[in-house]
Design an enzyme around this catalytic site. Structure first.
Site, PDB file in Angstrom:
ATOM      1  N   HIS A  28      20.597  55.161  36.021  1.00 40.18           N
ATOM      2  CA  HIS A  28      21.941  54.631  36.289  1.00 40.18           C
ATOM      3  C   HIS A  28      22.944  55.168  35.262  1.00 40.18           C
ATOM      4  O   HIS A  28      23.999  55.691  35.624  1.00 40.18           O
ATOM      5  CB  HIS A  28      21.861  53.098  36.239  1.00 40.18           C
ATOM      6  CG  HIS A  28      23.148  52.383  36.469  1.00 40.18           C
ATOM      7  ND1 HIS A  28      23.433  51.717  37.634  1.00 40.18           N
ATOM      8  CD2 HIS A  28      24.242  52.216  35.673  1.00 40.18           C
ATOM      9  CE1 HIS A  28      24.638  51.170  37.550  1.00 40.18           C
ATOM     10  NE2 HIS A  28      25.145  51.457  36.368  1.00 40.18           N
ATOM     11  N   GLU A  29      22.607  55.061  33.986  1.00 42.58           N
ATOM     12  CA  GLU A  29      23.546  55.504  32.949  1.00 42.58           C
ATOM     13  C   GLU A  29      23.713  57.021  32.984  1.00 42.58           C
ATOM     14  O   GLU A  29      24.814  57.535  32.767  1.00 42.58           O
ATOM     15  CB  GLU A  29      23.085  55.036  31.557  1.00 42.58           C
ATOM     16  CG  GLU A  29      22.941  53.527  31.399  1.00 42.58           C
ATOM     17  CD  GLU A  29      24.207  52.749  31.734  1.00 42.58           C
ATOM     18  OE1 GLU A  29      25.306  53.337  31.720  1.00 42.58           O
ATOM     19  OE2 GLU A  29      24.096  51.537  32.024  1.00 42.58           O
ATOM     20  N   TYR A  55      25.533  47.282  42.389  1.00 43.75           N
ATOM     21  CA  TYR A  55      25.300  45.993  41.744  1.00 43.75           C
ATOM     22  C   TYR A  55      24.520  45.062  42.679  1.00 43.75           C
ATOM     23  O   TYR A  55      24.579  45.193  43.893  1.00 43.75           O
ATOM     24  CB  TYR A  55      26.635  45.306  41.476  1.00 43.75           C
ATOM     25  CG  TYR A  55      27.375  45.731  40.233  1.00 43.75           C
ATOM     26  CD1 TYR A  55      26.905  46.720  39.390  1.00 43.75           C
ATOM     27  CD2 TYR A  55      28.574  45.099  39.902  1.00 43.75           C
ATOM     28  CE1 TYR A  55      27.604  47.071  38.259  1.00 43.75           C
ATOM     29  CE2 TYR A  55      29.277  45.448  38.773  1.00 43.75           C
ATOM     30  CZ  TYR A  55      28.797  46.438  37.958  1.00 43.75           C
ATOM     31  OH  TYR A  55      29.490  46.768  36.847  1.00 43.75           O
ATOM     32  N   HIS A  80      26.124  57.939  35.653  1.00 38.14           N
ATOM     33  CA  HIS A  80      27.510  57.821  35.175  1.00 38.14           C
ATOM     34  C   HIS A  80      27.897  59.093  34.427  1.00 38.14           C
ATOM     35  O   HIS A  80      28.953  59.676  34.664  1.00 38.14           O
ATOM     36  CB  HIS A  80      27.650  56.632  34.216  1.00 38.14           C
ATOM     37  CG  HIS A  80      27.773  55.295  34.877  1.00 38.14           C
ATOM     38  ND1 HIS A  80      28.542  55.085  35.997  1.00 38.14           N
ATOM     39  CD2 HIS A  80      27.248  54.086  34.545  1.00 38.14           C
ATOM     40  CE1 HIS A  80      28.475  53.799  36.336  1.00 38.14           C
ATOM     41  NE2 HIS A  80      27.696  53.179  35.479  1.00 38.14           N
ATOM     42  N   HIS A 111      30.095  53.175  40.211  1.00 40.12           N
ATOM     43  CA  HIS A 111      29.278  52.183  40.900  1.00 40.12           C
ATOM     44  C   HIS A 111      29.512  52.248  42.400  1.00 40.12           C
ATOM     45  O   HIS A 111      30.642  52.450  42.851  1.00 40.12           O
ATOM     46  CB  HIS A 111      29.606  50.776  40.391  1.00 40.12           C
ATOM     47  CG  HIS A 111      29.215  50.584  38.961  1.00 40.12           C
ATOM     48  ND1 HIS A 111      30.005  49.966  38.035  1.00 40.12           N
ATOM     49  CD2 HIS A 111      28.094  50.961  38.309  1.00 40.12           C
ATOM     50  CE1 HIS A 111      29.396  49.951  36.870  1.00 40.12           C
ATOM     51  NE2 HIS A 111      28.226  50.568  36.996  1.00 40.12           N
TER      52      HIS A 111
HETATM   53 ZN   LIG Z   1      27.011  51.240  35.524  1.00 41.74          ZN
END
Ligand SMILES: [Zn+2]
Length: 290
Positions: free
Chosen positions: A173-174, A229, A177, A183
């Site tokens: 996930h990071e 999320y 980014h 997101h």
């Molecule tokens: Zn994030």
């Protein structure tokens, strides 16, 4: 500078008001989608790990849950139009230099390296140990899990706190980014796929649900994206903050690793099937990548 300090203070206050109620047992009307079922969702893990983000003045300003923002309250717009992609090498791969802090145990380090390596099996992204390159990911255990969006220039912090962030899903996930992705539920077309229930969001945390003019790369909205999320993200009252539409019972934000669509997007954004676009003048020795 004043704006930065103001923003930091505002954020600090909002973080202080944020508490986690995960220990309270209660189910809701969504069978299989209770708040307990979301314990291991990426956003729940990140929320827990980031409870102290903003308290350390050395940390960058972190908004949108786990996105580091370089100045003030500027939106984390997709910067991929403005040159924040990592450069493509002549051989068609994209080499992203990284450095891992010596704060980590060998086991944690291995998990991080495996997370980085997972990109090589399905994309043209190759993480390579820092070797005098100017721009690189500086992976450290700071307060919480966070990353900048896209390449920022020089060493950019990607924080994976030892307690709470060393999971494959969070590492991917990071890193996504840092490769330029936002997101999933901030996508420009998200209103056709999810309903945001701002009345259930912790006051001060509404910015996490702001819509962004994203580049969607002709890929469908993906409830299973590792960038999505969970339904209780930033909930103030144990009620959902994100509901899929039209069927509110569909599982969202439960990915334990990159989805096939996450992978497709990396391949599209970086044109992984092409060796022609934006060649990097400095080839990287092949034996160094992960
Ligand atoms: Zn994030």
């Amino acid at each position: 500078m004043i704006l930065q300090i103001t923003a930091l203070c505002l954020f600090f206050c909002s973080v202080c008001s944020f508490t986690i109620h995960a220990s309270v047992k209660k189910t809701d009307e969504y069978s299989g989608n209770s708040i307990e079922d979301d314990e291991l969702s990426v956003s729940t893990l990140i929320e827990k790990a980031n409870v102290n983000v903003g308290k350390n003045l050395d940390d960058p300003l972190v908004l949108f849950g786990d996105i580091a923002v370089p100045t003030g309250f500027q939106n984390a717009d997709p910067c991929t139009f403005r040159g924040c992609l990592w450069p493509k090498s002549r051989d068609g791969n994209v080499y992203v230099p990284y450095r891992i802090s010596n704060q980590y145990s060998q086991r944690e380090r291995n998990t991080i390296v495996q997370g980085l390596r997972s990109f090589a099996s399905s994309t043209c992204i190759r993480f390579t140990p820092l070797n005098r390159q100017r721009d690189f990911l500086d992976i450290q255990s700071r307060s919480g899990c966070f990353s900048f969006v896209g390449r920022r220039g020089s060493g950019q912090t990607l924080s994976l706190q030892r307690q709470g962030c060393i999971f494959r899903s969070i590492i991917q996930h990071e890193v996504l980014h840092a490769l330029g992705f936002n997101h999933e539920q901030t996508r420009s077309d998200r209103d056709q796929h999810v309903r945001i229930l701002l009345q259930n969001v912790i006051p001060g945390m509404e910015h996490n649900f702001r819509k962004i003019q994203t580049r969607n790369l002709n890929t469908p909205y993906d409830y299973n994206s590792v960038m999505h999320y969970g339904r209780f993200a930033f909930s103030r009252n144990r009620q959902p903050t994100i509901l899929p539409i039209p069927d509110g019972n569909v599982a969202i934000g439960r990915a334990e690793q990159m989805s096939p669509i996450d992978i497709l997007r990396v391949n599209r954004l970086y044109r992984c099937n092409s060796t022609l676009s934006r060649p990097d003048p400095e080839p990287v020795p092949r034996n160094l990548f992960l």
